[in-house]
Design a protein around this motif. Structure first.
Motif, PDB file in Angstrom:
ATOM      1  N   TRP A  88       2.195   1.730 -17.965  1.00 39.43           N
ATOM      2  CA  TRP A  88       1.996   2.900 -17.113  1.00 39.43           C
ATOM      3  C   TRP A  88       3.247   3.276 -16.337  1.00 39.43           C
ATOM      4  O   TRP A  88       3.230   4.216 -15.538  1.00 39.43           O
ATOM      5  CB  TRP A  88       0.852   2.641 -16.128  1.00 39.43           C
ATOM      6  CG  TRP A  88      -0.395   2.095 -16.776  1.00 39.43           C
ATOM      7  CD1 TRP A  88      -0.764   2.225 -18.092  1.00 39.43           C
ATOM      8  CD2 TRP A  88      -1.422   1.319 -16.164  1.00 39.43           C
ATOM      9  NE1 TRP A  88      -1.951   1.579 -18.322  1.00 39.43           N
ATOM     10  CE2 TRP A  88      -2.382   1.011 -17.156  1.00 39.43           C
ATOM     11  CE3 TRP A  88      -1.628   0.864 -14.857  1.00 39.43           C
ATOM     12  CZ2 TRP A  88      -3.519   0.269 -16.892  1.00 39.43           C
ATOM     13  CZ3 TRP A  88      -2.766   0.120 -14.595  1.00 39.43           C
ATOM     14  CH2 TRP A  88      -3.708  -0.171 -15.597  1.00 39.43           C
ATOM     15  N   ALA A  91       4.298   6.842 -15.259  1.00 38.26           N
ATOM     16  CA  ALA A  91       3.136   7.736 -15.273  1.00 38.26           C
ATOM     17  C   ALA A  91       3.060   8.590 -14.022  1.00 38.26           C
ATOM     18  O   ALA A  91       2.351   9.601 -13.999  1.00 38.26           O
ATOM     19  CB  ALA A  91       1.845   6.923 -15.421  1.00 38.26           C
ATOM     20  N   ASP A  92       3.810   8.206 -12.961  1.00 39.22           N
ATOM     21  CA  ASP A  92       3.768   8.989 -11.729  1.00 39.22           C
ATOM     22  C   ASP A  92       4.315  10.393 -11.929  1.00 39.22           C
ATOM     23  O   ASP A  92       4.057  11.285 -11.117  1.00 39.22           O
ATOM     24  CB  ASP A  92       4.513   8.282 -10.594  1.00 39.22           C
ATOM     25  CG  ASP A  92       5.929   7.888 -10.974  1.00 39.22           C
ATOM     26  OD1 ASP A  92       6.291   7.996 -12.160  1.00 39.22           O
ATOM     27  OD2 ASP A  92       6.674   7.462 -10.074  1.00 39.22           O
ATOM     28  N   SER A  93       5.042  10.623 -13.030  1.00 37.50           N
ATOM     29  CA  SER A  93       5.532  11.975 -13.312  1.00 37.50           C
ATOM     30  C   SER A  93       4.375  12.914 -13.662  1.00 37.50           C
ATOM     31  O   SER A  93       4.526  14.145 -13.616  1.00 37.50           O
ATOM     32  CB  SER A  93       6.544  11.953 -14.459  1.00 37.50           C
ATOM     33  OG  SER A  93       5.949  11.466 -15.659  1.00 37.50           O
ATOM     34  N   TYR A  95       1.486  12.953 -11.963  1.00 35.36           N
ATOM     35  CA  TYR A  95       0.647  13.208 -10.806  1.00 35.36           C
ATOM     36  C   TYR A  95       0.778  14.627 -10.240  1.00 35.36           C
ATOM     37  O   TYR A  95      -0.251  15.261  -9.949  1.00 35.36           O
ATOM     38  CB  TYR A  95       0.903  12.165  -9.721  1.00 35.36           C
ATOM     39  CG  TYR A  95       0.725  10.733 -10.187  1.00 35.36           C
ATOM     40  CD1 TYR A  95      -0.013  10.434 -11.338  1.00 35.36           C
ATOM     41  CD2 TYR A  95       1.289   9.676  -9.488  1.00 35.36           C
ATOM     42  CE1 TYR A  95      -0.170   9.128 -11.773  1.00 35.36           C
ATOM     43  CE2 TYR A  95       1.132   8.363  -9.917  1.00 35.36           C
ATOM     44  CZ  TYR A  95       0.406   8.097 -11.061  1.00 35.36           C
ATOM     45  OH  TYR A  95       0.253   6.808 -11.479  1.00 35.36           O
ATOM     46  N   ARG A  99      -2.457  17.116 -10.004  1.00 33.83           N
ATOM     47  CA  ARG A  99      -2.923  17.650  -8.716  1.00 33.83           C
ATOM     48  C   ARG A  99      -2.931  19.185  -8.734  1.00 33.83           C
ATOM     49  O   ARG A  99      -3.857  19.814  -8.206  1.00 33.83           O
ATOM     50  CB  ARG A  99      -2.043  17.122  -7.585  1.00 33.83           C
ATOM     51  CG  ARG A  99      -2.295  15.657  -7.251  1.00 33.83           C
ATOM     52  CD  ARG A  99      -1.619  15.248  -5.956  1.00 33.83           C
ATOM     53  NE  ARG A  99      -0.182  15.110  -6.121  1.00 33.83           N
ATOM     54  CZ  ARG A  99       0.452  13.954  -6.279  1.00 33.83           C
ATOM     55  NH1 ARG A  99      -0.238  12.812  -6.308  1.00 33.83           N
ATOM     56  NH2 ARG A  99       1.759  13.910  -6.391  1.00 33.83           N
ATOM     57  N   TYR A 116      -6.922   4.697 -13.294  1.00 29.41           N
ATOM     58  CA  TYR A 116      -5.913   4.139 -12.378  1.00 29.41           C
ATOM     59  C   TYR A 116      -4.895   5.219 -12.023  1.00 29.41           C
ATOM     60  O   TYR A 116      -4.478   5.336 -10.870  1.00 29.41           O
ATOM     61  CB  TYR A 116      -5.221   2.947 -13.029  1.00 29.41           C
ATOM     62  CG  TYR A 116      -4.313   2.183 -12.091  1.00 29.41           C
ATOM     63  CD1 TYR A 116      -4.762   1.042 -11.439  1.00 29.41           C
ATOM     64  CD2 TYR A 116      -3.001   2.597 -11.853  1.00 29.41           C
ATOM     65  CE1 TYR A 116      -3.940   0.339 -10.570  1.00 29.41           C
ATOM     66  CE2 TYR A 116      -2.173   1.902 -10.989  1.00 29.41           C
ATOM     67  CZ  TYR A 116      -2.647   0.774 -10.354  1.00 29.41           C
ATOM     68  OH  TYR A 116      -1.816   0.094  -9.489  1.00 29.41           O
ATOM     69  N   MET A 117      -4.487   6.026 -13.006  1.00 24.03           N
ATOM     70  CA  MET A 117      -3.552   7.117 -12.738  1.00 24.03           C
ATOM     71  C   MET A 117      -4.163   8.164 -11.814  1.00 24.03           C
ATOM     72  O   MET A 117      -3.516   8.687 -10.919  1.00 24.03           O
ATOM     73  CB  MET A 117      -3.118   7.790 -14.050  1.00 24.03           C
ATOM     74  CG  MET A 117      -1.987   7.091 -14.777  1.00 24.03           C
ATOM     75  SD  MET A 117      -2.567   6.033 -16.116  1.00 24.03           S
ATOM     76  CE  MET A 117      -2.430   4.435 -15.353  1.00 24.03           C
ATOM     77  N   ALA A 120      -4.102   6.796  -8.343  1.00 22.34           N
ATOM     78  CA  ALA A 120      -2.750   6.847  -7.792  1.00 22.34           C
ATOM     79  C   ALA A 120      -2.350   8.270  -7.412  1.00 22.34           C
ATOM     80  O   ALA A 120      -1.561   8.473  -6.478  1.00 22.34           O
ATOM     81  CB  ALA A 120      -1.753   6.281  -8.802  1.00 22.34           C
ATOM     82  N   ALA A 121      -2.896   9.250  -8.104  1.00 23.46           N
ATOM     83  CA  ALA A 121      -2.602  10.652  -7.801  1.00 23.46           C
ATOM     84  C   ALA A 121      -3.460  11.186  -6.661  1.00 23.46           C
ATOM     85  O   ALA A 121      -3.304  12.342  -6.257  1.00 23.46           O
ATOM     86  CB  ALA A 121      -2.809  11.508  -9.051  1.00 23.46           C
ATOM     87  N   THR A 142      -5.450  -2.602  -5.584  1.00 21.23           N
ATOM     88  CA  THR A 142      -4.400  -1.629  -5.287  1.00 21.23           C
ATOM     89  C   THR A 142      -4.898  -0.503  -4.399  1.00 21.23           C
ATOM     90  O   THR A 142      -4.169  -0.012  -3.525  1.00 21.23           O
ATOM     91  CB  THR A 142      -3.840  -1.044  -6.597  1.00 21.23           C
ATOM     92  OG1 THR A 142      -3.490  -2.106  -7.493  1.00 21.23           O
ATOM     93  CG2 THR A 142      -2.599  -0.190  -6.328  1.00 21.23           C
TER      94      THR A 142
END
Length: 330
Positions: A88, A91-93, A95, A99, A116-117, A120-121, A142
């Motif tokens: 992952w 993967a923050d790219s 988010y 959104r 999970y993604m 996190a978003a 987490t």
């Protein structure tokens, strides 16, 4: 409700090493719906940041369109993931795009560990959701304010989540039923010999009786209680009181039906849970120790080493090496 004459665009955002079975179980019912109806009810579109191809669990790449250029033309977008945290990375790219789409009214979903993604978003706050059971502990550690349901899938308004594997077949049956009716959805499921359609609240894993190898009612209830009382383990006396039996009788049940003691069985459950956290998360050894009911890191490390034959840091290193070797073969 969407006009049935209109094509629904359903996007799938695969994350590196996503599970091919989960992806196929989600997309194939939509393809079958188009074939059976003779009209384009659904358009399936793979999406990724910058239209990069994404490798799946079977080792080949899936070509994708650019997620940034989707606009609000999609009815639903699912994040499809598998593997573990190492897969992952980056993967923050996703988010900001997810959104934005959520603000535009697009329904956002997740398959397997994709939840999970979404967590996190910040897209699962105040929503019911599920995630594959293997990653549920990591998500809870987490994001302690979130509690996944261990069911096959959850449809909660604009959030649609699924445990993965073959469960997307059940989820898609429900979504197609909602749009096209039960008779049509049954025809789609029959196309894949999917005769036993699961309900959303059905469990992800085999029954406790199968997993623990016993059908004793009291013993099963105690073992299940152990699984949800890991961070703050109950004493033998407290567990016996909770189960409505004497401490002596509880001890006898474990010896007769599990060939082990109460303490050993409880410790095994906690240590297996700990190993998943060690291998999947970035939590320190001390944090994992406290998350699994040990008073300090030294006590935990000793117990872990005695049970598995290697130290926690060695287990983490071995898991990382195995993932690196797997990636080298891609």
């Amino acid at each position: 409700m969407t006009d049935k004459s209109m094509t629904q665009r359903i996007g799938f955002v695969p994350v590196r090493n996503f599970a091919l079975m989960s992806y196929a179980s989600a997309t194939e019912p939509l393809r079958a719906a188009n074939l059976i109806s003779g009209s384009p009810l659904y358009e399936v579109v793979p999406l990724s940041v910058n239209a990069a191809s994404v490798s799946c669990s079977a080792g080949f790449d899936l070509k994708c369109q650019d997620l940034a250029e989707t606009g609000d033309t999609f009815h639903t977008i699912f994040v499809c993931a598998g593997g573990g945290p190492a897969d992952w990375a980056g993967a923050d790219s996703l988010y900001p795009h997810l959104r934005k789409l959520a603000r535009q009214g697009v329904k956002i979903g997740a398959i397997s560990s994709g939840a999970y993604m979404l967590a996190a978003a910040g897209l699962l706050d105040h929503h019911e959701f599920t995630i594959h059971w293997e990653h549920a502990a990591l998500l809870r550690e987490t994001f302690p304010h979130l509690t996944p349901r261990q069911t096959r899938f959850v449809i909660d308004g604009a959030r649609i989540t699924c445990g993965g594997g073959v469960a997307p077949l059940d989820m898609m049956h429900a979504l197609i039923t909602d749009r096209m009716g039960a008779d049509f959805a049954r025809r789609v499921s029959d196309w894949y010999l999917h005769t036993a359609v699961g309900d959303s609240v059905d469990p992800q894993r085999g029954s406790s009786a199968e997993r623990f190898g016993t059908h004793h009612r009291v013993l099963l209830s105690v073992l299940e209680k152990m699984e949800i009382s890991i961070e703050n383990p109950l004493s033998r006396d407290a567990m016996a009181t909770w189960a409505g039996v004497s401490t002596r009788h509880l001890n006898r049940l474990f010896i007769e039906h599990q060939d082990t003691t109460f303490s050993s069985a409880y410790r095994a459950i906690r240590l297996k849970h700990a190993r998943r956290l060690i291998e999947q998360s970035a939590l320190s050894v001390s944090q994992v120790a406290f998350a699994t009911g040990f008073s300090n890191a030294a006590q935990f490390s000793n117990a872990f080493t005695a049970f598995f034959g290697l130290r926690p840091k060695d287990a983490r290193r071995a898991a990382k090496t195995a993932r690196s070797a797997e990636y080298a073969l891609e």
